[in-house]
Design an enzyme around this catalytic site. Structure first.
Site, mmCIF file in Angstrom:
data_model
loop_
_atom_site.group_PDB
_atom_site.id
_atom_site.type_symbol
_atom_site.label_atom_id
_atom_site.label_comp_id
_atom_site.label_asym_id
_atom_site.label_seq_id
_atom_site.Cartn_x
_atom_site.Cartn_y
_atom_site.Cartn_z
ATOM 1 N N GLY A 14 35.150 45.032 44.092
ATOM 2 C CA GLY A 14 35.227 46.489 44.220
ATOM 3 C C GLY A 14 34.518 47.084 45.412
ATOM 4 O O GLY A 14 34.148 48.265 45.393
ATOM 5 N N SER A 15 34.357 46.327 46.503
ATOM 6 C CA SER A 15 33.657 46.928 47.658
ATOM 7 C C SER A 15 34.512 48.013 48.318
ATOM 8 O O SER A 15 33.975 49.000 48.832
ATOM 9 C CB SER A 15 33.237 45.855 48.672
ATOM 10 N N ASN A 16 35.827 47.877 48.280
ATOM 11 C CA ASN A 16 36.674 48.961 48.808
ATOM 12 C C ASN A 16 36.608 50.193 47.913
ATOM 13 O O ASN A 16 36.642 51.326 48.395
ATOM 14 C CB ASN A 16 38.122 48.480 48.962
ATOM 15 N N MET A 92 44.504 42.401 41.828
ATOM 16 C CA MET A 92 45.088 41.106 42.163
ATOM 17 C C MET A 92 46.319 40.749 41.331
ATOM 18 O O MET A 92 46.629 39.582 41.139
ATOM 19 C CB MET A 92 44.017 40.005 42.081
ATOM 20 N N ASN A 109 47.927 50.384 48.907
ATOM 21 C CA ASN A 109 47.284 49.079 48.802
ATOM 22 C C ASN A 109 46.608 48.762 50.120
ATOM 23 O O ASN A 109 47.023 49.254 51.175
ATOM 24 C CB ASN A 109 48.334 48.010 48.489
ATOM 25 N N HIS A 111 45.576 45.334 52.365
ATOM 26 C CA HIS A 111 45.824 43.897 52.440
ATOM 27 C C HIS A 111 45.021 43.333 53.618
ATOM 28 O O HIS A 111 45.032 43.927 54.704
ATOM 29 C CB HIS A 111 47.323 43.647 52.638
ATOM 30 N N GLU A 144 58.753 48.110 46.103
ATOM 31 C CA GLU A 144 59.092 47.089 45.104
ATOM 32 C C GLU A 144 58.901 45.659 45.606
ATOM 33 O O GLU A 144 58.935 44.723 44.816
ATOM 34 C CB GLU A 144 60.521 47.297 44.564
HETATM 35 C C1 GAR Z 1 39.867 42.819 49.942
HETATM 36 O O1 GAR Z 1 39.681 41.987 51.059
HETATM 37 C C2 GAR Z 1 41.312 43.264 49.854
HETATM 38 O O2 GAR Z 1 41.902 43.473 51.107
HETATM 39 C C3 GAR Z 1 41.933 42.077 49.170
HETATM 40 O O3 GAR Z 1 41.004 41.673 48.205
HETATM 41 C C4 GAR Z 1 39.700 42.030 48.646
HETATM 42 C C5 GAR Z 1 39.067 42.860 47.562
HETATM 43 O O4 GAR Z 1 37.728 43.114 47.875
HETATM 44 N N1 GAR Z 1 43.182 42.423 48.572
HETATM 45 C C6 GAR Z 1 44.201 41.591 48.478
HETATM 46 O O5 GAR Z 1 44.168 40.453 48.897
HETATM 47 C C7 GAR Z 1 45.427 42.174 47.809
HETATM 48 N N2 GAR Z 1 46.542 41.312 48.024
HETATM 49 P P1 GAR Z 1 36.939 44.232 47.106
HETATM 50 O O6 GAR Z 1 37.169 43.971 45.610
HETATM 51 O O7 GAR Z 1 35.495 44.002 47.487
HETATM 52 O O8 GAR Z 1 37.460 45.563 47.528
#
Ligand code: GAR
Length: 202
Positions: A14-16, A92, A109, A111, A144
């Site tokens: 969850g850092s984002n 995820m 999203n 990525h 989609e």
């Molecule tokens: C992030 O790097 C995000 O871009 C990636 O998971 C990580 C989550 O980090 N997302 C994906 O790969 C989606 N396909 P976070 O939980 O610290 O935000």
């Protein structure tokens, strides 16, 4: 400007999500997080929500009889939020077609790769293995198809000699934490216009 209601979906660290909490708290984004949805009762994102007084809804994927049952529960919960925007922050799972269709242009999203390269899991590892010299992150609307919707913002970082998946992921993550709040701010300011595959920033 009236604040937009933002619902977040996260599966892990969850850092984002934290970057969004911080930006909204600092008044940079005319929006507020109204709920965290998670499919994982062990997600650290839950602690972050609690610390910021954001309600949490856990829909434990493992407790549902099927993916369809989980998706129906998630869709119903998402509808109840009356959120303007749904933010996938390290969520995820692939969202089902019905959910995507229910909120066109309202699910974002992030990525950890420069789409359309390196879709799916482990974008950073794919970049290192492929030998690219530039990597980065992409914020896009969800459609989609996997990691395929209209692109809102991208940021690049160099791939340095000796990088592995983790060092590259750390460098990309710094940019993710800038890029995602920025894209969300643009949405909340009504400045994003989707025209087919093209997102125009007004
Ligand atoms: C992030 O790097 C995000 O871009 C990636 O998971 C990580 C989550 O980090 N997302 C994906 O790969 C989606 N396909 P976070 O939980 O610290 O935000």
């Amino acid at each position: 400007m009236k604040k937009k209601r933002i619902a977040v979906l996260a599966s892990g660290r969850g850092s984002n999500f934290q970057a969004l909490i911080d930006a909204a708290g600092a008044g940079t984004i005319p929006g507020r997080c109204i709920v965290l949805f998670t499919d994982n009762p062990g997600a650290y994102a839950i602690q972050r929500a609690r610390a910021a007084d954001i309600p949490v809804t856990v829909l434990d994927f493992a407790s549902f009889s099927s993916k369809e049952a989980y998706e129906q529960a998630l869709l119903a919960a998402m509808r109840r939020t009356k959120a303007h925007l749904f933010v996938l922050a390290g969520y995820m799972r692939i969202l089902g077609k019905e959910i995507v269709a229910a909120f066109p242009g309202r699910i974002m999203n992030i990525h950890p790769a420069l789409l359309p390269a390196f879709t799916g899991l482990h974008g950073q590892r794919q970049a290192v293995d492929y030998g690219v010299k530039v990597a980065g992150c992409t914020v896009h609307f969800v459609d989609e198809n996997l990691d395929c919707g209209p692109i809102i913002l991208q940021k690049c970082v160099p791939v340095l000699p000796g990088d592995d998946e983790d060092t590259l992921a750390d460098r990309i993550l710094v940019e993710e934490h800038r890029c995602y709040p920025e894209a969300i701010r643009l949405f909340c300011e009504d400045r994003l216009e989707i025209d087919g595959r093209i997102v125009r920033i007004r």
